[in-house]
Design a protein around this motif. Structure first.
Motif, PDB file in Angstrom:
ATOM      1  N   THR A 129       0.833  -1.213   0.000  1.00  0.00           N
ATOM      2  CA  THR A 129       0.000   0.000   0.000  1.00  0.00           C
ATOM      3  C   THR A 129       0.864   1.258   0.000  1.00  0.00           C
ATOM      4  O   THR A 129       1.004   1.962   1.013  1.00  0.00           O
ATOM      5  CB  THR A 129      -0.944   0.006   1.217  1.00  0.00           C
ATOM      6  N   THR A 132      -0.876  -5.430   1.747  1.00  0.00           N
ATOM      7  CA  THR A 132      -1.016  -5.253   0.300  1.00  0.00           C
ATOM      8  C   THR A 132      -2.320  -4.482   0.050  1.00  0.00           C
ATOM      9  O   THR A 132      -3.169  -4.337   0.937  1.00  0.00           O
ATOM     10  CB  THR A 132      -1.074  -6.581  -0.425  1.00  0.00           C
ATOM     11  N   PHE A 133      -2.486  -3.990  -1.175  1.00  0.00           N
ATOM     12  CA  PHE A 133      -3.718  -3.300  -1.510  1.00  0.00           C
ATOM     13  C   PHE A 133      -4.924  -4.202  -1.292  1.00  0.00           C
ATOM     14  O   PHE A 133      -5.961  -3.775  -0.747  1.00  0.00           O
ATOM     15  CB  PHE A 133      -3.679  -2.826  -2.957  1.00  0.00           C
ATOM     16  N   VAL A 190      -7.748  -1.375  -0.257  1.00  0.00           N
ATOM     17  CA  VAL A 190      -7.452  -0.079  -0.850  1.00  0.00           C
ATOM     18  C   VAL A 190      -7.312  -0.259  -2.364  1.00  0.00           C
ATOM     19  O   VAL A 190      -6.622  -1.187  -2.833  1.00  0.00           O
ATOM     20  CB  VAL A 190      -6.152   0.510  -0.280  1.00  0.00           C
ATOM     21  N   ASP A 206      -5.862   0.102  -5.915  1.00  0.00           N
ATOM     22  CA  ASP A 206      -4.488   0.348  -6.328  1.00  0.00           C
ATOM     23  C   ASP A 206      -4.399   1.062  -7.664  1.00  0.00           C
ATOM     24  O   ASP A 206      -3.359   1.092  -8.297  1.00  0.00           O
ATOM     25  CB  ASP A 206      -3.703  -0.960  -6.359  1.00  0.00           C
TER      26      ASP A 206
END
Length: 335
Positions: A35, A326-327, A332, A334
């Motif tokens: 992230t 991680t995304f 989240v 990316d």
């Protein structure tokens, strides 16, 4: 795996393992999913991937760093090349053992085990202006002390040194391995200047003339080095065979490391430069070895202090790499 001669060590160095390709690939893939914008952590990203490759783990952790300080005395110290007498080596070893030196504080601050290895302090090496600093038996014994001093359970290694006169030895090694005259490689060390610096430079020049026919890095180490430099070489070599990454310290440690690289090309691929010291020629030697320092803080203490301080940088790199979400994990987008 061990050795009793320099040729046996040369044969071992010819079979050096490399990093784990699968771990490198996995670490690079993970880095691309974290992230953050691509490349936002700069060199920390490369450091984490490099570390992962040597540890064979795409999501590694640093939990057991080891610092080893090797100590030795030099025959050329009698030529007046240092601002301090040889007795200081013994006194500083006692200080290390009682926890009173800078390296003790830095090792403790970054959670590193610290070991001190004095090497025949009552028997200085020979004056390298009149012959080889060490016999083959002497240098092999010091190399093996370094080899045996590495804890196989360590996951990061820092090697440091203590030895009055050893910047003179390091300057002579650097001049022989990389070329140039004595003055280009000889610095103030413990603080010599004026006539004392001129004497030190002449001692280096005399050593270069005496050993102009020296061969590979191990031969140069035997002729111009010291026991503590050989100890560091042995430890760095053992770390390679245990897949333990190494953070290199300052001018003296870098000269020792150069002996490895000039014996077997690529021998320092598991090594990063912890810092650029204030010793004038250190930057030149790092450039020649293709090593970009992690820190540049004007340090010139030795003891492994700059490299120990850089443990924090590498720990930070690995912590971000392995600990960040991680995304996908964070939910989240990316982009």
């Amino acid at each position: 795996m061990s050795f009793d001669t320099l040729d046996e060590l040369r044969a071992i160095l010819a079979e050096m393992p490399g990093p784990d390709a699968t771990a490198l690939e996995g670490a690079a893939a993970r880095n691309g999913q974290l992230t953050k914008p691509p490349g936002a952590l700069g060199r920390l990203e490369d450091l984490a991937i490099w570390y992962a490759g040597w540890r064979g783990d795409a999501r590694p952790a640093i939990s057991a760093p080891q610092v080893i300080v090797f100590a030795g005395n030099h025959g050329v110290a009698a030529r007046g090349v240092s601002a301090f007498p040889p007795e200081v080596t013994v006194q500083m070893v006692a200080n290390f053992e009682h926890g009173g030196a800078a390296i003790n504080q830095l090792a403790k601050a970054f959670g590193a085990r610290m070991d001190v290895v004095p090497l025949d302090l009552d028997v200085p090496t020979a004056d390298f202006t009149t012959g080889p600093a060490m016999s083959e038996a002497d240098v092999v014994a010091a190399l093996r002390a370094g080899w045996d001093g590495v804890d196989p359970a360590a996951d990061l290694l820092v090697v440091g040194e203590m030895g009055i006169g050893n910047t003179t030895s390091a300057a002579a090694i650097a001049a022989h391995l990389f070329g140039g005259d004595a003055g280009a490689w000889t610095g103030r060390g413990t603080g010599v200047e004026g006539d004392a610096l001129a004497t030190k430079t002449q001692v280096v020049a005399d050593g270069l003339a005496m050993h102009a026919d020296a061969g590979d890095g191990l031969d140069v180490l035997m002729r111009l080095g010291g026991r503590e430099l050989a100890g560091m070489v042995g430890a760095m070599a053992r770390a390679r065979f245990l897949s333990i990454p190494v953070i290199m310290d300052g001018f003296i440690c870098t000269a020792a490391a150069a002996c490895l690289e000039h014996t077997a090309t690529g021998a320092l691929d598991h090594v990063v430069a912890g810092h650029q010291s204030a010793e004038g020629a250190h930057a030149r030697m790092l450039q020649a070895l293709g090593k970009t320092p992690l820190l540049s803080l004007g340090l010139r203490l030795g003891e492994g202090s700059g490299a120990a301080l850089a443990i924090g940088v590498l720990k930070g790199a690995v912590a971000c790499h392995s600990g960040m979400a991680t995304f996908a994990e964070a939910g989240v987008a990316d982009g």
